[in-house]
Design an enzyme around this catalytic site. Structure first.
Site, short mmCIF file in Angstrom:
data_model
loop_
_atom_site.label_atom_id
_atom_site.label_comp_id
_atom_site.label_asym_id
_atom_site.label_seq_id
_atom_site.Cartn_x
_atom_site.Cartn_y
_atom_site.Cartn_z
CE1 TYR A 8 -44.17 38.46 -101.25
CE2 TYR A 8 -44.39 37.20 -99.25
CZ TYR A 8 -44.28 37.24 -100.61
OH TYR A 8 -44.28 36.08 -101.32
CB SER A 9 -43.84 44.41 -94.79
OG SER A 9 -43.18 43.21 -94.53
CD GLU B 299 -37.89 36.72 -96.89
OE1 GLU B 299 -39.12 36.52 -96.91
OE2 GLU B 299 -37.39 37.83 -96.63
C1 LIG Z 1 -34.00 44.94 -92.16
C2 LIG Z 1 -35.39 44.59 -92.63
C3 LIG Z 1 -35.63 44.37 -93.96
C4 LIG Z 1 -36.92 44.07 -94.41
N1 LIG Z 1 -37.13 43.90 -95.76
C5 LIG Z 1 -38.37 43.66 -96.20
C6 LIG Z 1 -38.62 43.57 -97.61
O1 LIG Z 1 -37.70 43.68 -98.44
N2 LIG Z 1 -39.88 43.36 -98.02
C7 LIG Z 1 -40.92 43.20 -97.14
O2 LIG Z 1 -42.04 42.98 -97.60
N3 LIG Z 1 -40.72 43.29 -95.80
C8 LIG Z 1 -39.48 43.52 -95.31
N4 LIG Z 1 -39.26 43.64 -93.96
C9 LIG Z 1 -40.39 43.59 -93.05
C10 LIG Z 1 -40.47 42.36 -92.18
O3 LIG Z 1 -40.91 41.24 -92.90
C11 LIG Z 1 -41.41 42.71 -91.01
O4 LIG Z 1 -40.76 43.70 -90.23
C12 LIG Z 1 -41.75 41.52 -90.15
O5 LIG Z 1 -42.55 40.60 -90.84
C13 LIG Z 1 -42.47 41.95 -88.86
O6 LIG Z 1 -43.58 42.74 -89.16
P1 LIG Z 1 -43.77 44.19 -88.47
O7 LIG Z 1 -42.50 44.95 -88.59
O8 LIG Z 1 -45.00 44.77 -89.02
O9 LIG Z 1 -43.94 43.89 -86.91
P2 LIG Z 1 -45.29 43.44 -86.18
O10 LIG Z 1 -45.98 42.40 -86.98
O11 LIG Z 1 -46.04 44.66 -85.81
O12 LIG Z 1 -44.70 42.77 -84.86
C14 LIG Z 1 -44.21 43.54 -83.78
C15 LIG Z 1 -43.69 42.58 -82.72
O13 LIG Z 1 -44.78 41.78 -82.23
C16 LIG Z 1 -44.49 40.40 -82.38
N5 LIG Z 1 -45.70 39.67 -82.76
C17 LIG Z 1 -46.60 40.03 -83.70
N6 LIG Z 1 -47.58 39.11 -83.80
C18 LIG Z 1 -47.28 38.13 -82.90
C19 LIG Z 1 -47.90 36.90 -82.53
N7 LIG Z 1 -49.01 36.46 -83.12
N8 LIG Z 1 -47.28 36.14 -81.58
C20 LIG Z 1 -46.12 36.56 -80.99
N9 LIG Z 1 -45.51 37.72 -81.30
C21 LIG Z 1 -46.06 38.50 -82.24
C22 LIG Z 1 -43.45 40.31 -83.49
O14 LIG Z 1 -42.65 39.17 -83.37
C23 LIG Z 1 -42.65 41.60 -83.24
O15 LIG Z 1 -41.69 41.37 -82.24
C24 LIG Z 1 -37.99 43.94 -93.48
C25 LIG Z 1 -37.74 44.14 -92.11
C26 LIG Z 1 -36.46 44.47 -91.68
C27 LIG Z 1 -36.23 44.69 -90.21
#
Ligand SMILES: Cc1cc2nc3c(=O)[nH]c(=O)nc-3n(C[C@H](O)[C@H](O)[C@H](O)COP(=O)(O)OP(=O)(O)OC[C@H]3O[C@@H](n4cnc5c(N)ncnc54)[C@H](O)[C@@H]3O)c2cc1C
Length: 386
Positions: free
Chosen positions: A128-129, A245
């Site tokens: 996804y991400s 999930e």
């Molecule tokens: C251990 C781990 C395993 C993972 N495994 C997978 C996987 O198997 N497959 C997969 O696809 N993804 C995976 N992920 C990714 C995970 O889904 C994303 O990290 C998560 O959705 C956040 O996206 P980002 O890291 O891009 O942070 P960002 O979206 O850049 O966010 C950064 C910060 O800003 C805040 N923020 C962003 N937008 C808003 C808003 N509108 N309002 C308030 N706050 C906001 C967020 O809460 C966060 O604190 C994993 C992540 C981790 C840490």
């Protein structure tokens, strides 16, 4: 004695206890007790043991080889697994993709993939991400175009848990870049990992482990028959999978396990002599109990075949933040040893407090960060302005 359980339910609990006493390998429960990762080999072994018992898929309907347990049975099973320090199953195939295939997949996809998920022949990861598409998932840019009988995939996924161990990825790809809204023009594909054009690069975590990866696609291919649902309508499946999930992450076992560790550790450390600690422990224990009751309600809703609402986000927020508070208490109870990078042995109790603390940190991020879950609750449940 379980006064609130029927005779049948108590018999079921005894059966689960006997199974765990006989079949759960000691080295596995020891690893879970101290907060150590099992690795793919360990997960495959436990997966096989549960499958041999017919208990691998508690939520699946019987027609697909599942147990179709009711909420009480699932609760009993989880409670006993937690008490015995059994590992949690790896959710990607069993708890995330399978329900999507059962609901939206073609008969051919169900017949081909579901038995291979149960047997452990296929090992799935979640694509996804992407860089720039985490919280704002619909901004994803990985493209897939049709070439003959195949989709050709180009782009990058990131934070892909266990991608280095996976045989397949379920993924969201952009198939219509010209769609008027970014949620439109996304499709849900199944793709094999072992092929030229798929480059998996593990990322080292703060805990020193290789748990997730970056995955690059350079003209990788997957047959068109691996499209789940309709072309350009993948957002529906994407959201359904996220709710599966969230109920997996939202299960009480994360916090229950940590609470059990904290209790035995704190007892050996004499932490219960401190009334302030007792107070905080009691608060954590009550939070875990309340959460378990809420979880049972959502699990029952799923069992009745109902679609989960946006309020399922409550479960994820509650259990992950509770888990973090418990691991912080564990560090406090460890006193000056709280920063030790290895299991602490106190009497006959061994706990890796720092590993548990590290494990709790990302839970408020993955599966959709807790800030985003709060946004969902405020808009979709409370009706507050966005
Ligand atoms: C251990 C781990 C395993 C993972 N495994 C997978 C996987 O198997 N497959 C997969 O696809 N993804 C995976 N992920 C990714 C995970 O889904 C994303 O990290 C998560 O959705 C956040 O996206 P980002 O890291 O891009 O942070 P960002 O979206 O850049 O966010 C950064 C910060 O800003 C805040 N923020 C962003 N937008 C808003 C808003 N509108 N309002 C308030 N706050 C906001 C967020 O809460 C966060 O604190 C994993 C992540 C981790 C840490």
């Amino acid at each position: 004695m379980d006064l609130n359980y029927s005779v049948e339910e108590q018999a079921f609990r005894a059966e689960v206890q006997e199974f765990l006493a006989q079949k759960l390998p000691k080295e596995m429960s020891d690893a879970i007790r101290v907060g150590r990762e099992l690795g793919k080999e360990g997960h495959e072994k436990w997966h096989g043991i549960l499958n041999d018992q017919g208990w691998l898929a508690p939520n699946w309907p019987k027609e697909f080889g599942g147990c179709e347990w009711n909420a009480v049975q699932r609760h009993i099973f989880e409670e006993e697994c937690c008490r015995a320090n059994a590992p949690r199953i790896v959710p990607f195939g069993l708890a995330m993709l399978a329900p999507v295939l059962q609901k939206f997949g073609s008969k051919e996809q169900q017949d081909h993939y579901l038995p291979r998920i149960l047997s452990g022949e296929d090992w799935w990861c979640q694509g996804y991400s992407e860089p720039g598409a985490g919280s704002d998932l619909a901004s994803l840019r990985t493209r897939a175009g049709i070439d003959g009988d195949d989709f050709v995939i180009n782009g990058q996924k990131t934070w892909t848990t266990m991608a280095h161990d996976a045989t397949h990825m379920f993924m969201l790809v952009r198939t219509d870049p010209g769609a008027p809204k970014k949620q439109q023009g996304i499709s849900f594909l199944l793709a094999p990992m072992d092929q030229p054009g798929v480059d998996v690069r593990p990322i080292r975590t703060l805990a020193g482990e290789y748990e997730f990866c970056e995955v690059f696609f350079d003209n990788a291919r997957t047959p068109c028959e691996n499209l789940v649902g309709e072309l350009n309508k993948g957002w529906t499946m994407a959201k359904a999978l996220l709710s599966f999930e969230r109920i997996f992450i939202g299960s009480p076992s994360l916090a229950q396990n940590a609470l059990g560790q904290l209790e035995s550790f704190a007892r050996c450390r004499g932490a219960f002599d401190d009334p302030v600690f007792c107070d905080r422990f009691a608060q954590a224990a009550l939070d875990v109990e309340d959460h378990a009751a809420l979880y049972a309600r959502f699990a029952d809703q799923l069992k009745r075949g109902e679609t989960l609402g946006a309020d399922v986000s409550m479960l994820k927020i509650w259990v992950t933040e509770c888990f973090q508070r418990i691991t912080e208490l564990m560090i406090e109870a460890a006193g000056p040893d709280g920063g030790t990078i290895s299991p602490l042995q106190i009497g006959n109790v061994s706990v890796d407090v720092l590993a548990s603390f590290y494990k709790a940190r990302p839970t408020t991020i993955y599966g959709g960060s807790n800030e985003i879950q709060r946004n969902i609750l405020s808009k979709a449940v409370l009706g507050l302005p966005g």
